[in-house]
Enzyme design. Structure first.
Site, PDB file in Angstrom:
ATOM      1  N   ILE A   1       0.823  -1.212   0.000  1.00 58.14           N
ATOM      2  CA  ILE A   1       0.000   0.000   0.000  1.00 58.14           C
ATOM      3  C   ILE A   1       0.853   1.257   0.000  1.00 58.14           C
ATOM      4  O   ILE A   1       0.315   2.365   0.047  1.00 58.14           O
ATOM      5  CB  ILE A   1      -0.938   0.029   1.224  1.00 58.14           C
ATOM      6  CG1 ILE A   1      -0.121  -0.083   2.513  1.00 58.14           C
ATOM      7  CG2 ILE A   1      -1.985  -1.058   1.134  1.00 58.14           C
ATOM      8  CD1 ILE A   1      -0.940   0.021   3.777  1.00 58.14           C
ATOM      9  N   GLY A   2       2.148   1.123  -0.031  1.00 54.99           N
ATOM     10  CA  GLY A   2       2.985   2.313  -0.044  1.00 54.99           C
ATOM     11  C   GLY A   2       4.448   1.952  -0.012  1.00 54.99           C
ATOM     12  O   GLY A   2       4.827   0.808   0.229  1.00 54.99           O
TER      13      GLY A   2
ATOM     14  N   PHE B   1      12.797   3.079   3.723  1.00 58.98           N
ATOM     15  CA  PHE B   1      13.411   1.834   4.189  1.00 58.98           C
ATOM     16  C   PHE B   1      12.847   0.623   3.463  1.00 58.98           C
ATOM     17  O   PHE B   1      13.409  -0.444   3.545  1.00 58.98           O
ATOM     18  CB  PHE B   1      13.184   1.659   5.689  1.00 58.98           C
ATOM     19  CG  PHE B   1      14.061   2.526   6.531  1.00 58.98           C
ATOM     20  CD1 PHE B   1      13.809   2.687   7.870  1.00 58.98           C
ATOM     21  CD2 PHE B   1      15.136   3.179   5.966  1.00 58.98           C
ATOM     22  CE1 PHE B   1      14.627   3.495   8.644  1.00 58.98           C
ATOM     23  CE2 PHE B   1      15.953   3.981   6.718  1.00 58.98           C
ATOM     24  CZ  PHE B   1      15.687   4.144   8.064  1.00 58.98           C
ATOM     25  N   GLY B   2      11.732   0.760   2.797  1.00 62.24           N
ATOM     26  CA  GLY B   2      11.128  -0.384   2.145  1.00 62.24           C
ATOM     27  C   GLY B   2       9.651  -0.161   1.914  1.00 62.24           C
ATOM     28  O   GLY B   2       9.166   0.966   1.923  1.00 62.24           O
ATOM     29  N   ALA B   3       8.953  -1.259   1.724  1.00 63.75           N
ATOM     30  CA  ALA B   3       7.538  -1.178   1.395  1.00 63.75           C
ATOM     31  C   ALA B   3       6.682  -1.355   2.642  1.00 63.75           C
ATOM     32  O   ALA B   3       7.116  -1.895   3.658  1.00 63.75           O
ATOM     33  CB  ALA B   3       7.185  -2.251   0.368  1.00 63.75           C
ATOM     34  N   VAL B   4       5.440  -0.880   2.528  1.00 61.44           N
ATOM     35  CA  VAL B   4       4.455  -0.997   3.596  1.00 61.44           C
ATOM     36  C   VAL B   4       3.302  -1.849   3.065  1.00 61.44           C
ATOM     37  O   VAL B   4       2.864  -1.671   1.935  1.00 61.44           O
ATOM     38  CB  VAL B   4       3.956   0.394   4.034  1.00 61.44           C
ATOM     39  CG1 VAL B   4       3.016   0.262   5.215  1.00 61.44           C
ATOM     40  CG2 VAL B   4       5.127   1.282   4.381  1.00 61.44           C
TER      41      VAL B   4
ATOM     42  N   LYS C   1       5.472  -2.866   8.114  1.00 59.32           N
ATOM     43  CA  LYS C   1       6.546  -2.107   7.471  1.00 59.32           C
ATOM     44  C   LYS C   1       7.777  -3.009   7.398  1.00 59.32           C
ATOM     45  O   LYS C   1       8.352  -3.358   8.422  1.00 59.32           O
ATOM     46  CB  LYS C   1       6.834  -0.843   8.275  1.00 59.32           C
ATOM     47  CG  LYS C   1       7.976   0.004   7.751  1.00 59.32           C
ATOM     48  CD  LYS C   1       8.131   1.214   8.657  1.00 59.32           C
ATOM     49  CE  LYS C   1       9.325   2.049   8.276  1.00 59.32           C
ATOM     50  NZ  LYS C   1       9.507   3.182   9.186  1.00 59.32           N
TER      51      LYS C   1
ATOM     52  N   ASP D   1       9.899  14.987  11.648  1.00 60.89           N
ATOM     53  CA  ASP D   1       9.370  14.768  10.295  1.00 60.89           C
ATOM     54  C   ASP D   1       7.854  14.947  10.288  1.00 60.89           C
ATOM     55  O   ASP D   1       7.123  14.113   9.750  1.00 60.89           O
ATOM     56  CB  ASP D   1       9.753  13.377   9.791  1.00 60.89           C
ATOM     57  CG  ASP D   1       9.658  13.274   8.267  1.00 60.89           C
ATOM     58  OD1 ASP D   1       9.559  14.331   7.614  1.00 60.89           O
ATOM     59  OD2 ASP D   1       9.673  12.156   7.729  1.00 60.89           O
TER      60      ASP D   1
END
Length: 982
Positions: free
Chosen positions: A36-37, A41-44, A59, A153
């Protein structure tokens, strides 16, 4: 809990850290993972937790590769951070797994972020909605700041929303565990000036989050943050050296003016000096946040966004179905030309509709969404951020399609009709999403967003539905696949019927809801796979700044270690010197005491020897004197005896007279011997007094000499110690100067490297922008001949129609004229009229040819003018950004030089102060040494005077006693008179 320093990433020896991770296989617990995103650092992934029967976000963070240690430390920091914070408005931490070189961070699932909403709705939020979101966000920030943590952030992409309209703050991969901090980190457009200049001007505090919150408010109000039209790197320079941004002017005809409270709130959040900004508590108490608003503000906003997502996905589905149907129909008809025309007409309408939206706005919006997702760490796993390109394309495509069909009627008439059942089924409210071209090719499942129930209905949860509900859903899915809220991917259409039903039941049970369309997710993945984009540049730039900061920290630690080692060495030298000098003092004093004792013993022995010698001499003289007196006694006795005999005295009288004579002579002899003995004794006492006085004087001289030697030794030791202190001062000075020079050289090298990276990034950005513009112009140039041919064909068609009309009119006119003239003139009239007609047609042809040439020339000139204007605008924009970069670099270089100058001056002042203090200390110690020498001399003189006085008194007492006693032997009781005097 600070991250542990490990020898190998993934190997945990600390039990407290090992407790944060599970070594079980997460794939056995979580199912139906779907991406989904994308984060830095990587994909979710969305997933279903079979154990707890709830939906979660996962995550996945990989910690292999070149920066494995840094990635692993960041993972430890984020996991430790999430494990220690618990708050209603912070995303919930579920679990964490280690599988090979991948960390599975499991958190609660949220349907989307505030950035998704503004991207999908394609307009900014209302003030009441911004206030509602900021209120809950500030509640989370108050909690974090109370723990001395900094998020670092804050942005709309990290402000998530649950299906129950609860705001959740996410993405703590950039969070700081200490306050203040000194690390360059965050998303460029949202970074506070002090964060950008963190390495140059010192530390920053939690007020950096307040700046990011102010930028986020502008983003929610205007759809994108300030300076987003600039390159991300250029935005950093602009933020660092220009005034804070403000809300842009708005068109009051479309929306009301921003309230004074909102403007003041943003103004107080975006004060450039950090100390002038509000704290999180003050922001929370601001009138803009505290004013009343409907309780369902966020819920209504989420519902509107869901509806829009549903419409966008339905439009994608309709477009795909129409394209598939048209391809099948045109293939059957074999009408290649018509098919090409229809396809051209359809895509032309879509292209025109998208073009009306503005290419630049669409591309910038796409970049915004992708940049949000790339910069975040995938927070909460939850929908990291949104790409608005899909939304804009969808909406404009929808409107453009309708307009296009009306404007190109001739093309539309050639299309075969679309079956009514297809149109009716695709317009059903329950229809789910259909993947775009990319998603179909990748066989990615797209699930529709179920509408949020009305207030009277219960809010859906993540719990699975009952068996009865599942069975009814299965029946509905089986009866009418197009009327369900779930659509299987293309590959699943060939699955067995039972497998399809089981998959549909599983998907329905999970209740996957999102505020993002599938096209947005696909485009986000495509953006992430591009090389040399701004995300990689920013990542490299951040790693460069962080590497510089780490190198500076390591250098400072090494300098501190060197200073500590030097201090220990100098302390050891001083201690050794002090110990050596103490031993030397003890040795000198012991030697002096021994010498004094020896001298005193020699004095006593000398006195004894002198007494013995003198006594022996006196005894010898006494013997001689006694013998002489005896002779004289005998002589006098004989003389008296002769005299008495001459008197012829009677014997008795003679004897009596002789007795008296002997007695008188003995008394005289004894008196003379006693006088002589007294004389000898007096001479002995005088000799002893002279000896003792002389020896006491010699002893005093020796003591003064030894005392001077002792003071000289101390003075020599003091001078040596002063020399050592001066040497140590020079060593410290040289070390500090060396460290400062190395530090300045490192900072200059870092600055040059940073400037080179910034310049390279700007050059790459410039080259990329110019390449994109050239591609766009090349595409326009390639497209122009086809457009010109179409317009030329239309003009020629008009020409033919005019010629046909004139021909018909000419024939009618010729018939009428022939009828009214005589027959013999008809031929001539006909010839003249035909000649006139030919001239008119030729003139008309010439006019149309001129019109075509003019149209081609105008189009070409217009296109070239547009391209030149675009090239000029881009060149000016890039030149301005380059000038800002150069100005920023000059400013940072000047700031560094000024800082170097200040540090050198400060070091020189410290060294001068230490040198002055050392010299002052040396002068004081020398003065103390001189004073001590003077005091010692005075003390010795006083003591010697007292000793001499005591000795004289002793002589007086001894002499009077001797004279009074008369019969005391010489020297008895006087051997220790010097000791008594001393």
């Amino acid at each position: 809990m600070a991250p542990a320093v490990l020898q190998k990433p993934g190997v945990i020896k600390d039990p407290s850290i090992a407790a944060l991770f599970s070594n079980k296989d997460p794939e056995q617990r979580y199912q139906d993972l779907r991406e989904i995103g994308h984060g830095s650092f990587g994909a979710v992934y969305f997933a279903y937790d079979k154990k707890n029967e709830q939906t979660v976000a996962i995550k996945k963070m990989n910690f292999s590769g070149k920066q494995a240690v840094e990635k692993w430390n960041d993972i430890l920091k984020e996991v430790s951070f999430l494990n220690t914070v618990v708050h209603p408005h912070i995303v919930d931490y579920k679990a964490c797994f280690l599988k090979d070189t991948t960390c599975w961070l499991v958190m609660e699932y949220c349907i989307g972020s505030a950035a998704d909403i503004v991207d999908v709705l394609r307009k900014g939020m209302r003030e009441v909605e911004i206030a509602a979101i900021c209120s809950q966000t500030l509640d989370a920030l108050r909690y974090l700041h109370s723990l001395k943590r900094i998020h670092r952030d804050i942005k709309a992409g990290n402000i998530l929303l649950s299906d129950h309209a609860i705001v959740k703050l996410a993405d703590f991969g950039s969070a700081s565990l200490v306050d203040p901090a000194q690390t360059f980190i965050g998303t460029p457009f949202f970074m506070a000036p002090e964060v950008i200049l963190a390495m140059d001007e010192g530390h920053y505090t939690d007020r950096a989050d307040i700046w990011s919150l102010g930028i986020t408010c502008i983003e929610l109000a205007e759809r994108r943050p300030p300076l987003f039209s600039m390159n991300a790197m250029s935005a950093l320079y602009h933020i660092a050296q220009n005034d804070p941004p403000t809300l842009s002017p708005i068109d009051t005809s479309e929306q009301p003016e921003w309230s004074l409270e909102f403007v003041q709130f943003i103004d107080k959040c975006l004060r450039k000096p950090a100390e002038e900004r509000m704290s999180a508590e003050e922001c929370f108490r601001h009138p803009f946040i505290q004013r009343s608003r409907p309780s369902d503000t966020i819920q209504e906003l989420i519902q509107r966004t869901k509806n829009m997502v549903l419409e966008l996905d339905n439009f994608q589905y309709k477009k795909m179905r129409k394209l598939m149907y048209l391809d099948e129909t045109e293939g059957k008809e074999g009408s290649e030309g018509n098919g090409a025309s229809d396809d051209l007409d359809f895509h032309g309408n879509e292209a025109n509709s998208i073009g009306r939206a503005g290419d630049s706005a669409s591309s910038r919006s796409a970049s915004l969404t992708s940049f949000r997702s790339m910069q975040s760490s995938g927070g909460a796993g939850l929908l990291v951020s949104t790409n608005t390109t899909g939304a804009m394309d969808n909406v404009h495509g929808s409107s453009g399609y309708g307009n296009g069909s009306s404007s190109t009627t001739s093309s539309a008439r050639r299309r075969p009709p679309i079956p009514s059942q297809m149109l009716s089924s695709t317009s059903t409210s329950g229809v789910g999403t259909m993947p775009s071209h990319g998603s179909v090719g990748a066989s990615i499942t797209a699930i529709a967003v179920n509408p949020t129930p009305s207030p009277s209905e219960p809010i859906p949860t993540s719990q699975p539905t009952s068996k009865s509900e599942s069975s009814s859903i299965l029946e509905t899915a089986h009866d009418d696949p197009l009327d369900t809220s779930i659509r299987a991917p293309v590959k699943d259409l060939h699955m067995p019927h039972r497998a399809v039903k089981e998959r549909i039941a599983t998907l329905q049970n999970h209740k996957f809801a999102t505020l993002r369309s599938q096209r947005i997710i696909n485009q986000e993945q495509e953006e992430y796979t591009k090389e040399n984009n701004m995300y990689e540049q920013m990542s490299k730039y951040k790693h460069l700044r962080q590497a510089h900061h780490k190198e500076l920290q390591q250098f400072e630690e090494r300098c501190a270690l060197d200073r500590e080692q030097l201090r220990v060495k100098m302390d050891r030298e001083l201690e050794q010197l002090t110990t050596t000098y103490s031993k030397e003092k003890m040795r000198v004093r012991c030697s002096q005491n021994n010498e004094l004792d020896k001298r005193k013993k020699d004095i006593e022995d000398g006195e004894k020897k002198m007494k013995k010698t003198k006594n022996s001499q006196n005894q010898q003289q006494m013997k001689l004197y006694s013998a002489q007196q005896l002779k004289e006694y005998k002589y006098n006795k004989e003389a008296q005896k002769t005299r008495l005999r001459s008197l012829n005295m009677p014997r008795s009288t003679y004897e009596n007279a002789m007795k008296e004579v002997k007695a008188d002579l003995n008394r005289v002899k004894d008196a003379r011997e006693n006088d002589f003995d007294e004389k000898l004794r007096a001479e002995l006492e005088d000799e002893i007094v002279r000896y003792r006085r002389q020896q006491l004087s010699n002893l005093h001289q020796l003591e003064e000499q030894l005392d001077d030697e002792d003071v000289n030794v101390q003075e020599r030791q003091m001078d040596t110690r002063h020399g050592l202190l001066s040497k140590q001062h020079e060593m410290t000075r040289d070390l500090e100067i060396q460290h400062l020079n190395e530090l300045h050289a490192m900072k200059k090298r870092h600055l040059e490297t940073q400037h080179e990276a910034e310049s390279a990034s700007q050059n790459e950005y410039t080259q990329r922008q110019q390449d994109e513009l050239r591609k766009k112009h090349a595409m326009q140039s390639r497209q122009q001949p086809r457009d010109l041919k179409i317009q030329e064909a239309q003009i020629r068609k008009q020409y033919r129609q005019v010629v046909k009309t004139q021909t018909r009119q000419f024939k009618l006119y010729l018939t009428q004229m022939v009828q009214v003239v005589p027959k013999d003139e008809q031929k001539e009239l006909t010839s003249r009229l035909k000649q006139d007609q030919m001239q008119k047609v030729a003139l008309l042809a010439s006019q149309y040819e001129s019109q075509i040439k003019k149209m081609v020339q105008d189009k070409t000139v217009k296109l070239e003018s547009w391209q030149e204007d675009e090239q000029r605008v881009l060149s000016e924009k890039l030149e301005k950004e380059l000038e800002e970069l150069i100005a920023y670099q000059k400013k940072t270089r000047a700031t560094l030089e000024e800082q170097i100058k200040k540090e050198r001056t400060a070091l020189e002042e410290r060294i001068g102060t230490r040198r002055a203090m050392l010299e002052q200390k040396i002068i004081e110690e020398r003065e103390q040494m001189g004073e001590m020498r003077r005091l010692k001399k005075e003390q010795i003189r006083d003591r010697h005077s007292q000793e001499r006085h005591r000795l004289e008194n002793h002589f007086v007492r001894t002499g009077s006693t001797s004279r009074s006693s008369g019969g005391i032997a010489p020297g008895v009781g006087n051997s220790s008179s010097i000791q008594m005097a001393m």
